[in-house]
Structures are given as C-alpha cells and as structure tokens.
Design a protein around this motif. Structure first.
Motif, PDB file in Angstrom:
ATOM      1  N   HIS A  14     -13.989 -38.604   4.300  1.00  0.00           N
ATOM      2  CA  HIS A  14     -13.255 -37.979   3.202  1.00  0.00           C
ATOM      3  C   HIS A  14     -14.130 -36.965   2.466  1.00  0.00           C
ATOM      4  O   HIS A  14     -13.680 -35.855   2.151  1.00  0.00           O
ATOM      5  CB  HIS A  14     -12.767 -39.052   2.224  1.00  0.00           C
ATOM      6  N   ARG A  47     -16.789 -35.368   3.582  1.00  0.00           N
ATOM      7  CA  ARG A  47     -17.047 -34.221   4.450  1.00  0.00           C
ATOM      8  C   ARG A  47     -15.836 -33.290   4.492  1.00  0.00           C
ATOM      9  O   ARG A  47     -15.979 -32.067   4.481  1.00  0.00           O
ATOM     10  CB  ARG A  47     -17.394 -34.695   5.866  1.00  0.00           C
ATOM     11  N   THR A  48     -14.652 -33.864   4.551  1.00  0.00           N
ATOM     12  CA  THR A  48     -13.439 -33.044   4.572  1.00  0.00           C
ATOM     13  C   THR A  48     -13.332 -32.201   3.312  1.00  0.00           C
ATOM     14  O   THR A  48     -13.004 -31.004   3.369  1.00  0.00           O
ATOM     15  CB  THR A  48     -12.195 -33.930   4.717  1.00  0.00           C
ATOM     16  N   ARG A  76     -13.432 -28.203   3.563  1.00  0.00           N
ATOM     17  CA  ARG A  76     -12.146 -27.548   3.336  1.00  0.00           C
ATOM     18  C   ARG A  76     -12.080 -26.773   2.026  1.00  0.00           C
ATOM     19  O   ARG A  76     -11.065 -26.125   1.737  1.00  0.00           O
ATOM     20  CB  ARG A  76     -11.029 -28.605   3.343  1.00  0.00           C
ATOM     21  N   CYS A 101      -9.486 -36.341  -1.185  1.00  0.00           N
ATOM     22  CA  CYS A 101      -9.227 -35.813   0.151  1.00  0.00           C
ATOM     23  C   CYS A 101      -7.729 -35.681   0.397  1.00  0.00           C
ATOM     24  O   CYS A 101      -7.264 -34.678   0.971  1.00  0.00           O
ATOM     25  CB  CYS A 101      -9.867 -36.724   1.200  1.00  0.00           C
ATOM     26  N   GLU A 126      -5.837 -32.188   1.387  1.00  0.00           N
ATOM     27  CA  GLU A 126      -5.034 -32.055   2.604  1.00  0.00           C
ATOM     28  C   GLU A 126      -3.576 -31.753   2.278  1.00  0.00           C
ATOM     29  O   GLU A 126      -2.924 -30.983   2.991  1.00  0.00           O
ATOM     30  CB  GLU A 126      -5.141 -33.326   3.436  1.00  0.00           C
TER      31      GLU A 126
END
Length: 239
Positions: free
Chosen positions: A7, A9-10, A14, A184, A188
């Motif tokens: 999470h 890292r995302t 992003r 996260c 997303e």
C-alpha cells in the motif's frame, strides 16, 4: 511483500499520476455519468418515466455542462476538485501518522561530549553527535513533508531499515497498516485503477430487482440485476 508495504509503495509510486490527473479534464465520478446515461437510455425502452428523466438530464447538460466557457456564470474549475481533496486528505493522514510513529520509535540525537573529556575524544564524540542530529533518515517534526516521502519513510519503519530508530511497536505497526490501506484505497479510487461497485437507483425493468454497476480498473462498466441476472453493457442488448 506485506500488504502494508504494498500500500505504501503504491501511494509513493502513484503520486505523480495524481499530480498529472489534477489538471486534466477527466472525471472521477462513480458511477461514470456518461455510462450511467447509456444504461438509463437502455432502460428507457421499458420505462417511460426514465425516458422523461433522461430528457430533463439532456436539457440540464445543454444548459450547464455544454456552456460556452466565455459565458457569464459558473465554469469548470481549473483543477479537479476530487483529485485535490484526495491528495490533501491522504497527505495529511500520512504526515500525522509519521509524527505519531516518530514519537514512538525515533531515538534522540546523541549528546555532545562533556568538557571534562580529553580533547581528541571530545572532538570525535562531537563530530558523531553533529552527524547524528542531521541524519537525513530522521523524521523532522513540523517539517515540510510530502506524501511520497512520508509513505517511503513509513515503509522503511515497517521494513526495519537501519537508522536512529527503535523497533516498531505493534500499536504503531497497526496504525500504519490502517492508514496505508485507507490512503491507498483513496488513491486508487481517484485514479480509477481499482474495481468499483455502485447501486443503481432504478429497478430492473424485467423483475424489479436491484441493479448494480461494476467497473473500474480499466474495465468497461457493466450493470447487472442481482435478482434475475440480466446485464447491460452500454447500449448493448441485455444478456
């Protein structure tokens, strides 16, 4: 890799996508307005009341959404407000978590040597103390942190990366896990790279059952009746 690490890292990876999306002209509305219009148009064939609603929506679009930007009145904002809200919310949550975690795990800087020490030993100790106080791995309380930097700093604490830190307690590990998962999910959702489900207010024209829309993550949205299983994809005929 643990879910928490994934999470974090995302979020870090992003963040530039969010910055790019901030000034774009797309929409993050869910269900997507254009696709919803397609479904409602298909349902109109079985429900005259929906047809009337669609005509009202078309009139509204002509008056407010398709207006000339030079006209007096409300115009499209220069930034995508939903993206901006996501970025502010996520960044604030991460920084607050960083403050709390650092208070629990960050070791105080090394003290300088007493004057009673021999000069050589004192100089060596003072050099180490100065280096320790400015260690770039340290969390700066009240500093100007960004969401990507904070996410990576929290990731380092989760992974036990060496530095002026004590082991991460269970309470702070759970805090990071909860905040990272929520942040996260927001990122997303804002970028429409996660699966989404929404309930459609209008009943199925065949059986009166509940309609749901499924999509997101780059998948074409599909409406499906949870009772009889009938589906709609845009203006395609029902399956």
């Amino acid at each position: 890799m643990s879910p928490t690490a994934a999470h974090l890292r995302t979020i870090a990876l992003r963040w530039t996508d969010l910055q790019d999306a901030l000034a774009s002209t797309g929409t993050t509305a869910w269900p997507p307005a254009g696709r919803m219009s397609d479904y409602l148009n298909a349902l109109d064939q079985a429900d005259e009341e929906l047809a009337e609603a669609a005509r009202w929506q078309a009139a509204y679009n002509r008056q407010f959404l398709d207006r000339d930007p030079n006209q007096i009145g409300a115009t499209r904002p220069p930034l995508r407000i939903a993206i901006l809200d996501t970025m502010r919310t996520v960044e604030a949550a991460l920084i607050a978590t960083g403050d709390q975690v650092a208070a629990a795990v960050q070791r105080s800087p090394m003290t300088f040597a007493p004057r009673s020490w021999p000069a050589t030993d004192r100089a060596r100790r003072d050099q180490l103390a100065r280096a320790d106080s400015v260690d770039p791995r340290r969390w700066r309380f009240g500093g100007r942190h960004t969401a990507p930097h904070t996410a990576l700093w929290l990731l380092a604490r989760v992974q036990g990366t060496p530095g002026p830190f004590r082991p991460l307690p269970d309470r702070e590990a759970r805090l990071i896990a909860n905040v990272a998962a929520e942040a996260c999910e927001r990122v997303e959702r804002a970028l429409d790279i996660a699966g989404r489900t929404a309930t459609i207010a209008h009943p199925c024209p065949d059986c009166g059952g509940q309609l749901e829309m499924h999509g997101g993550a780059g998948v074409q949205p599909v409406a499906r009746c949870t009772a009889c299983g009938r589906t709609w994809t845009g203006l395609d005929t029902a399956a």
